[in-house]
Design a protein around this motif. Structure first.
Motif, PDB file in Angstrom:
ATOM      1  N   LEU A 131       0.842  -1.198   0.000  1.00 42.02           N
ATOM      2  CA  LEU A 131       0.000   0.000   0.000  1.00 42.02           C
ATOM      3  C   LEU A 131       0.882   1.256   0.000  1.00 42.02           C
ATOM      4  O   LEU A 131       0.624   2.213  -0.725  1.00 42.02           O
ATOM      5  CB  LEU A 131      -0.930  -0.004   1.218  1.00 42.02           C
ATOM      6  CG  LEU A 131      -1.851   1.222   1.339  1.00 42.02           C
ATOM      7  CD1 LEU A 131      -2.857   1.243   0.191  1.00 42.02           C
ATOM      8  CD2 LEU A 131      -2.572   1.247   2.673  1.00 42.02           C
ATOM      9  N   ALA A 132       1.939   1.208   0.806  1.00 42.97           N
ATOM     10  CA  ALA A 132       2.815   2.368   0.898  1.00 42.97           C
ATOM     11  C   ALA A 132       3.418   2.698  -0.461  1.00 42.97           C
ATOM     12  O   ALA A 132       3.569   3.859  -0.825  1.00 42.97           O
ATOM     13  CB  ALA A 132       3.928   2.105   1.917  1.00 42.97           C
ATOM     14  N   ASP A 133       3.782   1.646  -1.221  1.00 46.11           N
ATOM     15  CA  ASP A 133       4.410   1.868  -2.520  1.00 46.11           C
ATOM     16  C   ASP A 133       3.390   2.144  -3.617  1.00 46.11           C
ATOM     17  O   ASP A 133       3.777   2.441  -4.746  1.00 46.11           O
ATOM     18  CB  ASP A 133       5.239   0.635  -2.916  1.00 46.11           C
ATOM     19  CG  ASP A 133       6.544   0.580  -2.144  1.00 46.11           C
ATOM     20  OD1 ASP A 133       7.044   1.655  -1.768  1.00 46.11           O
ATOM     21  OD2 ASP A 133       7.055  -0.532  -1.933  1.00 46.11           O
ATOM     22  N   GLY A 134       2.122   1.976  -3.296  1.00 44.46           N
ATOM     23  CA  GLY A 134       1.109   2.194  -4.312  1.00 44.46           C
ATOM     24  C   GLY A 134       0.864   0.991  -5.200  1.00 44.46           C
ATOM     25  O   GLY A 134       0.199   1.104  -6.227  1.00 44.46           O
ATOM     26  N   GLU A 135       1.422  -0.167  -4.819  1.00 45.94           N
ATOM     27  CA  GLU A 135       1.138  -1.365  -5.630  1.00 45.94           C
ATOM     28  C   GLU A 135      -0.316  -1.764  -5.418  1.00 45.94           C
ATOM     29  O   GLU A 135      -1.016  -2.114  -6.356  1.00 45.94           O
ATOM     30  CB  GLU A 135       2.069  -2.517  -5.247  1.00 45.94           C
ATOM     31  CG  GLU A 135       3.513  -2.241  -5.603  1.00 45.94           C
ATOM     32  CD  GLU A 135       4.302  -3.504  -5.843  1.00 45.94           C
ATOM     33  OE1 GLU A 135       3.789  -4.408  -6.523  1.00 45.94           O
ATOM     34  OE2 GLU A 135       5.434  -3.593  -5.348  1.00 45.94           O
ATOM     35  N   LEU A 136      -0.744  -1.748  -4.164  1.00 42.78           N
ATOM     36  CA  LEU A 136      -2.139  -2.016  -3.838  1.00 42.78           C
ATOM     37  C   LEU A 136      -2.774  -0.688  -3.454  1.00 42.78           C
ATOM     38  O   LEU A 136      -2.108   0.188  -2.903  1.00 42.78           O
ATOM     39  CB  LEU A 136      -2.251  -3.000  -2.680  1.00 42.78           C
ATOM     40  CG  LEU A 136      -1.679  -4.403  -2.919  1.00 42.78           C
ATOM     41  CD1 LEU A 136      -1.889  -5.267  -1.681  1.00 42.78           C
ATOM     42  CD2 LEU A 136      -2.326  -5.056  -4.135  1.00 42.78           C
ATOM     43  N   GLU A 137      -4.074  -0.567  -3.734  1.00 44.05           N
ATOM     44  CA  GLU A 137      -4.750   0.664  -3.324  1.00 44.05           C
ATOM     45  C   GLU A 137      -5.694   0.426  -2.169  1.00 44.05           C
ATOM     46  O   GLU A 137      -6.023   1.340  -1.441  1.00 44.05           O
ATOM     47  CB  GLU A 137      -5.496   1.283  -4.508  1.00 44.05           C
ATOM     48  CG  GLU A 137      -4.532   2.057  -5.377  1.00 44.05           C
ATOM     49  CD  GLU A 137      -5.226   2.956  -6.374  1.00 44.05           C
ATOM     50  OE1 GLU A 137      -6.471   3.055  -6.339  1.00 44.05           O
ATOM     51  OE2 GLU A 137      -4.512   3.542  -7.189  1.00 44.05           O
TER      52      GLU A 137
END
Lengths: 217, 406, 559
Positions: free
Chosen positions: B266-272
C-alpha cells in the motif's frame, strides 16, 4: 675395531629398500663415529629413501628391510622421535614461526629444564656457528649461509647420535658451499657423530673424505 | 514453525504422567501464590512485530507484578499448538503439557473445545477482571464462531475486518461499499487489490466476508457445513474469486503472504485497498513509519466480519496458575489500554470502558486512537462469523482450485 | 590410535545420519510409521502424492532449477576464466566475488528480491524519470511462475562457489602454458581454454557441480524468498506438508521426499548426458580445428554475467541496509523520507537468542569437523593412502543427496530418541554439512605442507603430538582458521536442517530471517540480513587477522 664400531658407530645390516618389487638400495655398512659414508647416485635413485629408512619416516609406499644399529642398539623398529637421528636437508627448513633462538630452544632436549641454561646453551651454539647475538632474529631475514648454519646448530643441539645429510649443500653457491661443508664435517668430527651423506656432487664426496658408495638408477 | 507438531509427535513416544494440583480461580490469592515463579508458555502467532513487542512488554509486567515469566512461543499457524495438545492427549500426557496458554478463536477453539482439550469447567468468568468485560454489548465474547465459549477462554481483544486506502491516491467517493462493489472497483483498477493467500487467517477471513455477502441463504453459515450442498452454495464465492483473480494484483498469479506484507504494498502504491482484522492497523503503521499519514480506514456500510480473540488454557497445562494470572492480567485495564494504543498494537479492548474505575477510564479516554482509526460508531455493523467448519472447507476448496497458477 | 579413529568416525558421522535418515524417510513413504500407527506396506501415500494438485509442475520447476542454475553458473565461470584469467581485471573481479561465497543463500536471495522487485531499488533508481512509473509496475518478477527469479538468486550464489573451485583446479591444469600453446596455434582465447584446459579443470570440479545441481533441485530458503508460489517448487511443498498440524501429512511428505530424490536423480542423470554431449561437441570442434578467434561477444557476456551477479547482490544488500534504518519509504523515492533506529532498537533484543544458537552450533560443528578432518589427514599420512575417488564421493554425499530426503527421516529418528531440538542433535545435523567443506578446504594445504619439517622435528626427538602442536599446527594456522571460517559460514547459512532439526525451538539467524520473509517487513529483514552478512564475514576476518597478528614478526609466515 669392529667391536668399537658396533658400540659407537652406525651400522646398516642388510638394509634393503624396495618400491613395489624393485630394489632401490641394498647395502650392509658400518660408519664409525666422526666418519662420513657418502652415498652417490642420480636423483630418483633412492638415496633419500635410505635416509628416510634410517631416520624412521619411510613413506608407506616403500618397503624397507634390514637392521639399523646405533651404538650397538637396534633402532629399526623404533619411532622416529626416539632414534635421535639428526637430519639436514638441502633447505635449512628453519621453523618460520619461531625466532632463531626459538628454533634452537625447540631442539634442546627436554631433560634440560632450567630456562637460563637452555638459553645459554642456545646462545653458545649460535656463537659456535659464528652467529653470536642473532637469536632474536626472524629466520626469514637471515642470508642463505646463515640459515644453513642455524640449521646445523639446531640439529647439533638436539644431541643426535648420528647425522643424516640429504644434499645439504646443493642449494648454496660455490663459495658458501665450501665453507658450510667444512663447518658441518668439522662439527661432526668434533661431536664424534657417524655421518651418512647423500649427494650427487662428487665434490661433496671428496670433501667428506670417507667411503663412497654409488647406487644406480 | 514446526515446533509444535514435532514436539507433539515426540510425546507420542515418551508420555509423562504428572498430576497437577487443581487450581481454583475463586481462591485468587491461592492462584497468585502458586503462580509466583512459574513460566507460562504462550503459544501465539508470531508474524507481527508489534504484537511480539507487546508480549515482551507483558512479560516484563508479569515478572514485576506477579513473578510470572511469559515465554512467547511464536507460531505461524495456531493449528500447530492445537496439534501439540492433541498429540499430548493421545500420548496420555494429561498433565505437565508443553502449552500453558494459546491465543485462539474460530476453528481452533471449536476443535479444542469439542475434543475436551480445554481447561474446564469454565474459568474465564471467575477471573477478577471479568467484572469489566463488555459481554453485554459484544456478543462475540460469549459466542465464538457460533460456538458457546462457556468461560473456557478469556477474551483478549476485538477484531473487525477494516479496509485501508491512501487518500493521496484514491478518492473517498470511489470507495467500494460491499464485496460486489469491490470487484467492480478492482475491474476498473486492475492490479490494485489482492488478499493474503489462504490458509492465512486474514486471507480466509476475506473469503468468508465475500461468502456471507454472496450466499443466498446466510443462515446456512450458522450451522456446520452440509457437504452435499457445499459446492452449490459456495458457487457464487468462487465465481467471484475467478473474476477477481483476473484483475487482482499480479493477475492473481501470486498473493501476499499475510496482512503485514500488504502494508508496504500500500505504501508503494502497488495495492490501493488493503485490509486487516484490526481497526487500528493503519494508525499503528503510520506511527511506525510503515504507511504515509494520508492512509485512512473504511468499512462496508452493511457490515464486515467481526470476532473476538481469546486466550485458552489446555486441560494439561503445566503452569495453570501462571496461565490464569497471565490471562487475567492481559484482560486488565492496564494491559488492555496499553494494547489499544496504536503506537503499541492498537487492538480494541474487550472491556466496557464505562464499567472501569475513574483512573482507568481516563487512561482509555486519553488514548489517541490515531488519525486513521474509525470511531466505534463509524465501524459499522458486525457480521457474525460462520460456523468454523466453513473456514476449513473453503480453505480446502481454495487450495484445490488455485494451487496451480493458470 | 586417535588418528586411526579419524576416518571411520568421519565416515560414520557423515553417512550414518544420511543412511539412517534416508531409511527414516523411505519407510513412512511406504506406510511404516509406528509413531502414528503406520505398520503396513502400502502405496497409498504415493497415490495421494500424485493426486496432489500440480505436483508435476512442482517437480518440473525443481528439475529445471537444478539444471539451469548449474548450466548458467558453470557457463559464466568457464567463459569468464577462459577469457580473463591472468588479466588485472580478473584479479579484481575475483576479489570482488569471493566475499559472496561466505554469504548465506538466504541473504543473497533477500538482496536480489529487494533489488529486482517492481518496487525494488532498481525500479526506484530509474523511476519515474526513465520509466514514467509513479507506482511500481504490476509485474510478476519476484515469485514468477517459471522460477526465473529463484534461479537468478541461486546463480548469484553458485557463481562464486564454482569460481573458487575452478581457481583451485587451474594450477594442476597448467592453464598458462596451455594458453600460450593454443594461442600460438591460432586459437581464440575462449576456444583454446575450452579445448585445452577445461576438460582437466572440469574433472576436478565435477563433484562441486553435482552438489550445485542437488542443492538447486531441493532448495527451500531461496525458493521461499524468490521462488514461485502457485505451485511452489517441490521441496517447499514437502516442508509445508511436514509442518502441517495434521500429523498424517507426514506420510505424504515422506512420499514426496522420495519423489524429490527421484527429481534430483533425474537432474543428475540428465547432467551426465549433457556432459557427454558437450564433450562430444567440443571434441568435434577441436578435431575440425575450429579456431573461434572472434569470441569478443562471449568474453564480454561472461564478464557482464560475472559483474551483474556480484553487483546485484551487493546493491541489494545495500538496499537492505538502508531499509533497516528506514522510516517511511515510498515508491519511487530512492531514499527513505526519514531515517530511524527504531527497527534496530526493536529487533536487537530479539536477535540475542538466535545469535547465541547460531554461534554455539556453528562453532561446535566447525570445531568437531576440523578435528575430524585433521585426524583423517594425519591418518592418510600414516598409511600413505590418500582418500580415493570413492572416499571423496562419500564425503560429498551429504551435498549431493537432497537435504529434505534424509533430514525428514533424521527428524523421525531424533523424535524417537527424544533428541529433537536439542543442541547435540542440531550440531550433528550441521556437522554433516560442514564436514565435507572442512575436509575439502584443508586437504590441499595439508598435503602441500613440507613433510620434511615433520621429519626434522622427529629427528630433534619430538613426539608426534609435540610435532603437531609445535610445528604443524602453527605453520598451518592460517589454513586451519580458513577451514573454520568456511565451516562456520556453511553452518550459518544452513536453513532446512536447522528448521527441521531445531524444530522451531532452536532458531538461528538464518531461520529467523527466512521466517520473517513472509511478513515482508523489509526493515526487520534488513536487520537480520546484516547479521547474516556479519557472522561469516567476521569468521573470515578472524582467519586473516589472527595469524597476521600472531606471526607479525615472522616474514616467512606471510602469504
Amino acid at each position: 675395531m669392529l667391536d668399537s664400531l658396533r658400540e659407537k658407530g652406525l651400522v646398516l645390516d642388510g638394509v634393503c629398500i624396495r618400491l613395489g618389487g624393485r630394489v632401490l638400495v641394498s647395502l650392509t655398512r658400518a660408519v664409525a663415529p666422526g666418519e662420513v659414508l657418502t652415498v652417490m647416485g642420480p636423483s630418483g635413485a633412492g638415496k633419500s629413501t635410505l635416509l628416510a629408512y634410517i631416520g624412521g619416516f619411510l613413506d608407506p609406499a616403500f618397503t624397507g628391510a634390514g637392521k639399523v644399529l646405533i651404538g650397538g642398539q637396534d633402532i629399526t623398529g623404533q619411532p622416529a622421535e626416539t632414534r635421535r637421528a639428526g637430519i639436514l636437508f638441502q633447505d635449512p627448513l628453519l621453523f618460520p614461526h619461531m625466532s632463531v633462538a626459538g628454533n634452537l630452544l625447540f631442539a634442546i632436549p627436554e631433560a634440560l629444564t632450567s630456562r637460563d641454561e637452555r638459553r645459554a646453551r642456545a646462545e653458545e651454539a649460535l656463537a659456535g656457528v659464528g652467529l653470536a647475538g642473532m637469536g632474536g632474529r626472524d629466520p626469514a631475514t637471515l642470508s642463505g649461509g646463515q640459515r644453513a648454519r642455524v640449521a646445523l646448530a639446531r640439529v647439533l643441539l638436539s644431541g643426535p647420535r648420528m647425522l643424516l645429510l640429504d644434499e645439504p649443500f646443493s642449494k648454496l653457491d660455490q663459495e658458501l658451499r665450501q665453507q658450510t661443508r667444512e663447518l658441518v664435517f668439522a662439527k661432526a668430527r668434533e661431536s664424534r657423530l657417524p655421518v651418512l651423506l647423500v649427494t650427487h656432487d662428487p665434490a661433496d664426496a671428496r670433501a667428506a673424505g670417507g667411503d663412497v658408495i654409488t647406487i644406480e638408477a | 514453525m514446526l515446533k509444535s507438531t514435532l514436539a507433539a509427535a515426540a510425546l507420542l513416544l515418551s508420555a509423562l504422567a504428572v498430576r497437577a494440583e487443581p487450581v481454583d480461580p475463586a481462591d485468587w490469592d491461592g492462584v497468585l501464590a502458586e503462580a509466583r515463579g512459574q513460566t507460562v508458555y504462550l503459544n501465539a502467532w508470531g508474524g507481527s512485530e508489534n504484537i511480539n513487542a507487546y508480549l515482551e512488554w507483558a512479560n516484563g509486567e508479569l515478572k514485576e507484578r506477579f513473578g510470572v515469566t511469559l515465554v512467547h512461543v511464536k507460531l505461524d499457524d495456531t493449528a500447530n499448538a492445537v496439534a501439540k495438545v492433541v498429540a499430548e492427549k493421545a500420548a496420555g500426557r494429561d498433565a505437565g503439557g508443553s502449552v500453558d496458554l494459546i491465543w485462539i478463536n474460530g476453528e481452533n477453539f471449536a476443535a479444542m473445545k469439542q475434543r475436551g482439550l480445554l481447561l474446564s469447567p469454565g474459568w474465564a468468568e471467575s477471573l477478577p477482571n471479568w467484572q469489566y468485560v463488555d459481554h453485554e454489548n459484544k456478543p462475540t465474547i460469549r459466542t465464538d464462531f457460533t460456538i458457546p465459549v462457556e468461560g473456557q477462554a478469556a477474551p483478549w481483544g476485538m477484531a473487525k475486518l477494516v479496509f485501508f486506502y491512501d487518500t493521496a491516491r484514491m478518492d473517498k467517493a470511489d470507495l467500494p461499499k460491499n464485496a460486489a462493489d469491490l470487484l467492480a472497483w478492482a475491474e476498473e483498477n486492475p492490479g490494485r487489490f489482492s488478499y493474503p493467500q489462504p490458509p492465512d487467517f486474514i486471507g480466509s477471513s476475506f473469503l468468508k466476508q465475500v461468502l456471507i455477502e454472496k450466499i443466498e441463504d446466510p443462515s446456512l453459515l450458522q450451522k456446520p457445513v452440509d457437504d452435499e450442498a457445499f459446492v452449490d452454495v459456495t458457487e457464487p464465492l468462487f465465481t467471484y474469486l475467478d473474476r477477481l483473480h483476473e484483475v487482482a494484483w499480479r493477475s492473481g498469479r501470486t498473493f501476499p503472504e499475510n496482512y503485514p506484507a500488504m502494508k508496504q504494498l500500500l505504501a508503494d502504491g502497488e495495492l490501493e485497498i488493503i485490509f486487516a482484522f484490526n481497526p487500528a492497523e493503519a494508525s499503528s503503521a503510520i506511527a511506525n513509519g510503515e504507511l504515509p499519514d494520508t492512509v485512512r480506514s473504511f468499512t462496508f456500510p452493511e457490515g464486515t466480519l467481526a470476532n473476538t480473540h481469546f486466550l485458552a488454557i489446555p486441560y494439561n497445562a503445566s503452569a495453570m496458575a501462571g496461565a490464569l494470572v497471565t490471562a487475567n492480567f492481559l484482560m486488565s485495564p492496564d494491559a488492555q489500554a496499553h494494547k489499544q494504543d496504536p503506537k503499541v498494537w492498537g487492538d480494541p479492548t474487550v472491556l466496557a470502558v464505562d464499567k472501569l474505575p475513574e483512573e482507568a477510564r481516563a487512561r482509555f479516554a486519553a488514548l489517541d486512537l490515531g488519525i486513521a482509526t474509525l470511531s466505534p460508531a463509524e465501524l459499522g455493523p458486525a457480521l457474525a462469523e460462520p460456523h468454523p467448519s466453513w473456514m476449513e472447507r473453503i480453505e480446502e476448496e481454495w487450495k484445490r482450485r488455485y494451487t496451480a497458477g493458470n | 590410535m586417535l588418528t586411526r579413529l579419524g576416518p571411520p568416525l568421519t565416515i560414520f558421522l557423515l553417512t550414518g545420519p544420511l543412511l539412517f535418515g534416508l531409511a527414516g524417510t523411505l519407510l513412512p513413504a511406504f506406510g511404516f510409521l509406528p509413531v502414528l500407527g503406520g505398520m503396513e506396506f502400502t502405496l497409498r501415500h504415493f497415490e495421494a502424492l500424485f493426486d496432489a494438485p500440480a505436483i508435476w509442475a512442482s517437480a518440473g520447476i525443481s528439475l529445471a532449477a537444478g539444471l539451469l542454475t548449474a548450466a548458467t553458473s558453470l557457463l559464466v565461470v568457464m567463459v569468464f576464466v577462459a577469457a580473463w584469467a591472468g588479466t588485472p581485471l580478473f584479479a579484481r573481479i575475483q576479489h570482488m566475488v569471493s566475499p559472496l561465497l561466505s554469504l548465506p543463500h538466504a541473504a543473497a536471495a533477500f538482496a536480489l528480491a529487494f533489488l529486482i522487485a517492481p518496487s525494488g531499488l532498481l525500479a526506484r533508481l530509474i523511476s519515474p524519470e526513465l520509466t514514467g512509473w509513479h507506482r511500481p509496475p504490476d509485474l510478476l518478477i519476484v515469485h514468477d511462475p517459471m522460477g526465473l527469479a529463484m534461479m537468478a538468486g541461486l546463480v548469484a550464489k553458485e557463481i562464486p562457489f564454482l569460481m573458487l573451485m575452478t581457481l583451485a583446479a587451474l594450477p594442476q591444469a597448467r592453464a598458462v602454458e596451455t594458453r600460450r600453446l593454443t594461442t600460438a596455434l591460432g586459437y581464440g582465447r575462449v576456444a583454446g581454454f575450452v579445448y585445452g584446459t577445461w576438460p582437466i579443470v572440469y574433472r576436478q570440479i565435477r563433484l562441486p557441480v553435482f552438489a550445485v545441481i542437488a542443492f538447486a533441485t531441493s532448495v527451500v530458503d531461496v525458493a521461499v524468498i524468490l521462488g514461485p508460489t502457485r505451485p511452489a517448487p517441490l521441496a517447499v511443498r514437502l516442508v509445508e506438508w511436514m509442518s502441517d498440524p495434521e500429523l498424517s501429512f507426514r506420510y505424504l511428505a515422506s512420499a514426496g521426499a522420495v519423489l524429490q530424490l527421484a527429481v534430483t536423480g533425474v537432474a543428475l542423470a540428465s547432467w551426465l548426458a549433457l556432459e557427454k554431449l558437450a564433450a562430444a561437441l567440443t571434441r568435434r570442434a577441436a578435431g575440425r580445428g575450429r579456431r573461434l578467434r572472434r569470441d569478443a561477444l562471449a568474453r564480454y557476456a561472461a564478464l557482464m554475467g560475472m559483474l551483474a551477479s556480484a553487483l546485484a547482490v551487493f546493491a541489494g544488500l545495500a538496499a537492505l541496509a538502508v531499509w533497516s534504518f528506514a522510516g517511511l519509504w515510498q515508491f519511487p523515492d530512492v531514499l527513505p523520507q526519514n531515517l530511524t533506529l527504531k527497527s534496530w532498537v526493536r529487533t536487537l533484543p530479539r536477535t540475542a537468542e538466535p545469535l547465541l544458537t547460531t554461534l554455539l552450533v556453528g562453532l561446535a560443528a566447525t570445531f568437531i569437523a576440523a578435528v575430524l578432518a585433521i585426524l583423517c589427514l594425519m591418518r592418510e599420512d600414516e598409511t600413505g593412502r590418500r582418500a580415493g575417488q570413492g572416499a571423496l564421493a562419500l564425503i560429498y554425499l551429504p551435498l549431493v543427496v537432497p537435504q529434505v530426503a534424509f533430514i525428514f527421516g533424521l527428524q523421525f529418528l531424533l523424535i524417537m530418541g527424544d533428541l529433537l531440538a536439542t543442541l547435540p542433535a542440531l550440531i550433528l545435523a550441521h556437522l554433516v554439512f560442514v564436514m565435507p567443506y572442512a575436509y575439502l578446504s584443508l586437504k590441499d594445504p595439508w598435503r602441500a605442507f613440507d613433510k620434511r619439517y615433520d621429519w626434522l622435528a622427529a629427528g630433534l626427538g619430538k613426539s608426534r603430538w609435540q610435532r603437531f602442536f609445535h610445528v604443524r599446527l602453527p605453520m598451518m594456522l592460517r589454513a586451519i582458521l580458513t577451514l573454520l571460517a568456511i565451516g562456520f559460514s556453511v553452518s550459518v547459512g544452513l536453513y532446512l536442517p536447522t528448521v527441521l532439526i531445531g524444530a522451531g525451538r532452536l532458531t538461528t539467524i538464518t531461520t529467523e530471517a527466512v521466517a520473517l520473509a513472509s511478513g515482508g517487513n523489509p526493515r526487520i529483514i534488513g536487520v537480520y540480513a546484516f547479521f547474516q552478512m556479519l557472522l561469516p564475514a567476521t569468521g573470515f576476518a578472524v582467519a586473516t587477522l589472527v595469524p597476521a597478528l600472531i606471526f607479525r614478526r615472522f616474514h616467512g609466515m606471510r602469504v
